[in-house]
Every structure is written in C-alpha cells, then in structure tokens.
Design a protein around this motif. Structure first.
Motif, PDB file in Angstrom:
ATOM      1  N   ASP A 127       0.811  -1.220   0.000  1.00 19.64           N
ATOM      2  CA  ASP A 127       0.000   0.000   0.000  1.00 19.64           C
ATOM      3  C   ASP A 127       0.843   1.269   0.000  1.00 19.64           C
ATOM      4  N   ARG A 128       1.959   1.254   0.744  1.00 25.40           N
ATOM      5  CA  ARG A 128       2.782   2.466   0.837  1.00 25.40           C
ATOM      6  C   ARG A 128       4.214   2.079   1.167  1.00 25.40           C
ATOM      7  N   GLY A 129       5.153   2.806   0.611  1.00 27.58           N
ATOM      8  CA  GLY A 129       6.556   2.582   0.905  1.00 27.58           C
ATOM      9  C   GLY A 129       7.238   3.867   1.313  1.00 27.58           C
ATOM     10  N   TYR A 130       8.137   3.761   2.305  1.00 27.79           N
ATOM     11  CA  TYR A 130       8.942   4.891   2.766  1.00 27.79           C
ATOM     12  C   TYR A 130      10.408   4.469   2.667  1.00 27.79           C
ATOM     13  N   TYR A 131      11.253   5.345   2.131  1.00 27.28           N
ATOM     14  CA  TYR A 131      12.638   4.996   1.868  1.00 27.28           C
ATOM     15  C   TYR A 131      13.538   6.139   2.310  1.00 27.28           C
ATOM     16  N   TYR A 132      14.687   5.767   2.847  1.00 28.07           N
ATOM     17  CA  TYR A 132      15.663   6.783   3.236  1.00 28.07           C
ATOM     18  C   TYR A 132      17.065   6.284   2.922  1.00 28.07           C
ATOM     19  N   PHE A 133      17.795   7.049   2.133  1.00 29.10           N
ATOM     20  CA  PHE A 133      19.194   6.798   1.821  1.00 29.10           C
ATOM     21  C   PHE A 133      19.996   7.979   2.365  1.00 29.10           C
ATOM     22  N   GLU A 134      20.780   7.755   3.403  1.00 29.24           N
ATOM     23  CA  GLU A 134      21.616   8.817   3.958  1.00 29.24           C
ATOM     24  C   GLU A 134      22.646   9.250   2.905  1.00 29.24           C
ATOM     25  N   ASN A 135      22.851  10.542   2.786  1.00 33.32           N
ATOM     26  CA  ASN A 135      23.860  11.121   1.880  1.00 33.32           C
ATOM     27  C   ASN A 135      23.612  10.815   0.405  1.00 33.32           C
ATOM     28  N   LEU A 136      22.383  10.592   0.015  1.00 35.83           N
ATOM     29  CA  LEU A 136      22.075  10.350  -1.395  1.00 35.83           C
ATOM     30  C   LEU A 136      22.036  11.692  -2.122  1.00 35.83           C
ATOM     31  N   LYS A 137      22.869  11.833  -3.138  1.00 39.20           N
ATOM     32  CA  LYS A 137      23.018  13.116  -3.836  1.00 39.20           C
ATOM     33  C   LYS A 137      22.777  12.958  -5.331  1.00 39.20           C
ATOM     34  N   SER A 138      22.329  14.061  -5.929  1.00 44.02           N
ATOM     35  CA  SER A 138      22.137  14.106  -7.373  1.00 44.02           C
ATOM     36  C   SER A 138      22.403  15.517  -7.864  1.00 44.02           C
ATOM     37  N   GLU A 139      22.943  15.611  -9.054  1.00 45.01           N
ATOM     38  CA  GLU A 139      23.120  16.934  -9.660  1.00 45.01           C
ATOM     39  C   GLU A 139      21.798  17.458 -10.198  1.00 45.01           C
ATOM     40  N   GLU A 140      20.819  16.564 -10.380  1.00 45.24           N
ATOM     41  CA  GLU A 140      19.536  16.949 -10.964  1.00 45.24           C
ATOM     42  C   GLU A 140      18.501  17.371  -9.927  1.00 45.24           C
ATOM     43  N   LYS A 141      18.624  16.877  -8.683  1.00 46.49           N
ATOM     44  CA  LYS A 141      17.629  17.158  -7.639  1.00 46.49           C
ATOM     45  C   LYS A 141      18.340  17.621  -6.380  1.00 46.49           C
ATOM     46  N   ASP A 142      17.736  18.601  -5.690  1.00 52.09           N
ATOM     47  CA  ASP A 142      18.325  19.112  -4.451  1.00 52.09           C
ATOM     48  C   ASP A 142      18.260  18.097  -3.315  1.00 52.09           C
ATOM     49  N   MET A 144      17.260  14.162  -2.852  1.00 48.49           N
ATOM     50  CA  MET A 144      16.843  12.906  -3.475  1.00 48.49           C
ATOM     51  C   MET A 144      15.825  12.140  -2.641  1.00 48.49           C
ATOM     52  N   ASN A 145      15.943  12.183  -1.319  1.00 46.60           N
ATOM     53  CA  ASN A 145      14.985  11.458  -0.491  1.00 46.60           C
ATOM     54  C   ASN A 145      13.580  12.046  -0.623  1.00 46.60           C
ATOM     55  N   THR A 146      13.489  13.363  -0.742  1.00 45.71           N
ATOM     56  CA  THR A 146      12.187  13.992  -0.974  1.00 45.71           C
ATOM     57  C   THR A 146      11.658  13.591  -2.346  1.00 45.71           C
ATOM     58  N   TYR A 147      12.543  13.576  -3.344  1.00 43.56           N
ATOM     59  CA  TYR A 147      12.147  13.170  -4.694  1.00 43.56           C
ATOM     60  C   TYR A 147      11.627  11.731  -4.692  1.00 43.56           C
ATOM     61  N   ILE A 148      12.338  10.826  -4.021  1.00 40.50           N
ATOM     62  CA  ILE A 148      11.896   9.432  -3.935  1.00 40.50           C
ATOM     63  C   ILE A 148      10.553   9.350  -3.214  1.00 40.50           C
ATOM     64  N   ASP A 149      10.382  10.115  -2.132  1.00 34.82           N
ATOM     65  CA  ASP A 149       9.115  10.095  -1.393  1.00 34.82           C
ATOM     66  C   ASP A 149       7.966  10.619  -2.257  1.00 34.82           C
ATOM     67  N   GLU A 150       8.212  11.656  -3.040  1.00 29.19           N
ATOM     68  CA  GLU A 150       7.178  12.189  -3.922  1.00 29.19           C
ATOM     69  C   GLU A 150       6.835  11.219  -5.047  1.00 29.19           C
ATOM     70  N   ASN A 151       7.776  10.354  -5.400  1.00 27.31           N
ATOM     71  CA  ASN A 151       7.596   9.375  -6.473  1.00 27.31           C
ATOM     72  C   ASN A 151       7.650   7.946  -5.929  1.00 27.31           C
ATOM     73  N   TRP A 152       7.172   7.760  -4.716  1.00 22.02           N
ATOM     74  CA  TRP A 152       7.317   6.478  -4.029  1.00 22.02           C
ATOM     75  C   TRP A 152       6.673   5.325  -4.791  1.00 22.02           C
ATOM     76  N   GLN A 153       5.569   5.572  -5.504  1.00 21.29           N
ATOM     77  CA  GLN A 153       4.911   4.483  -6.236  1.00 21.29           C
ATOM     78  C   GLN A 153       5.801   3.987  -7.372  1.00 21.29           C
ATOM     79  N   ARG A 154       6.421   4.899  -8.085  1.00 23.11           N
ATOM     80  CA  ARG A 154       7.336   4.506  -9.166  1.00 23.11           C
ATOM     81  C   ARG A 154       8.578   3.831  -8.602  1.00 23.11           C
TER      82      ARG A 154
END
Length: 190
Positions: A127-142, A144-154
């Motif tokens: 039904d729902r997934g929550y994910y956390y990667f410490e120190n996960l960085k991207s040049e495309e997103k400020d 990444m954990n927020t991006y993953i949470d916003e796109n948790w279904q994908r």
C-alpha cells in the motif's frame, strides 16, 4: 531460532553482511542489512493441492522494515534520476500482501513419500513505501529522499522485484528443508 533436529536454519531475523540489490536501472549494495519481517507474517490463505502438484499461500504484514548500516550505489538511477552516495539505509513497506505460488514434486525416499517445492514465485502488493538513503546526492535534484518520497509508487515498482527475490529466499529454503525431512504422511495428518 533454528530447529537442529530438522537442520532448519535460523531465518529470524533476516541478516546479510552484504546484500546486492539489482533492479530496473538501479544497482546498489546494502551492508549489514537487517529485517525481522517474518516474525509478524500472518498466513491468511493456504492451498496444498497434492493431486495437481500445486502449492499456494497468501500472507499479510502490517509493515516490513529493512535497515542497513551502509549502502553503496553501483548504478544509481532512481526513478529516472542519476544519484550517488553512501550511508545508512531504511525502508518501510506498509500493508503488505504476499502471494506465494509453486509446484510440488512428490518423490520416494526410504519407502516414504516426500515433497519438494519447485518453481516458487513471490508477488508483493504494497500500500505504501517509505525509503531513506543517507547522503544520497544528485546533480539533478536538491533532495533525493524527498524526490523518492514524492515518487514512491514509481520507486516501489523499481524496488519490488529486488525485495521479492529476498522474501522468496527466506521462505523457499526453510520450507524445502521441512519437506525434505518430514514425510507427507506426518506432514498432513487426516
């Protein structure tokens, strides 16, 4: 806990010193991974059809938590965004339904009938997934954990085949050890 008489290995909690995770455009390794999801597994439906050589069961879990002290990204494409990092990892899956299906092969050993589970498959519905990667960085997103949470279904769809593989391993092996050691006439009492 393990059952030495049957040589059933201890599967609770599930621990891995190194857990490779390869999925759709994503490859990372978890180090010192831990989960005790099996302790809360509730079997909700089961079918052992010995005439048609089929086994099926369904289980429910309110939540599955997996933690790791560290992770390393090998190929970090998270929902289409490249990322890198290392640090602690946490995943919580909420309201999980697991469907298990396989074939049963009957064979003789010492004059008694035994079973073996083959072609075993696991499908998870979450039904729902929550994910956390410490120190996960991207040049495309400020963040990444927020991006993953916003796109948790994908991200869930990207990660589920990996989780299903590990769940399959932790169910399949102990069940086959029991089948190998306990004859049918002692397993399924009239």
């Amino acid at each position: 806990m393990c059952y030495k008489k049957l040589s059933i290995p201890r599967v609770l909690p599930a621990t891995f010193d190194v857990a490779p995770c390869y999925g759709d455009g994503l490859a990372f390794i978890l180090y010192n991974a831990y989960s005790d999801f099996l302790k809360d597994l509730k079997i909700t439906d089961a079918l052992f059809d010995l005439k048609n050589n089929k086994a099926e069961f369904e289980a429910a879990l309110d939540r599955v938590e997996v933690t790791a002290k560290n992770y390393t990204i090998l190929n970090g494409t998270f929902v289409g965004v490249k990322a890198s990092g290392h640090g602690s990892f946490n995943m919580t899956l909420v309201k999980v339904v697991a469907s298990f299906k396989g074939d049963i092969r009957k064979y003789k050993k010492g004059g008694e009938d035994y079973l073996e589970l083959t072609n075993f498959k696991v499908v998870l519905n979450v039904d729902r997934g929550y994910y956390y990667f410490e120190n996960l960085k991207s040049e495309e997103k400020d963040d990444m954990n927020t991006y993953i949470d916003e796109n948790w279904q994908r991200f869930r769809q990207q990660l589920l085949p990996i989780v299903e593989t590990y769940v399959r391993t932790f169910i399949y092996y102990p069940v086959n050890v029991i089948f190998k050691e306990v004859p049918i006439n002692k397993m399924f009492l009239p």
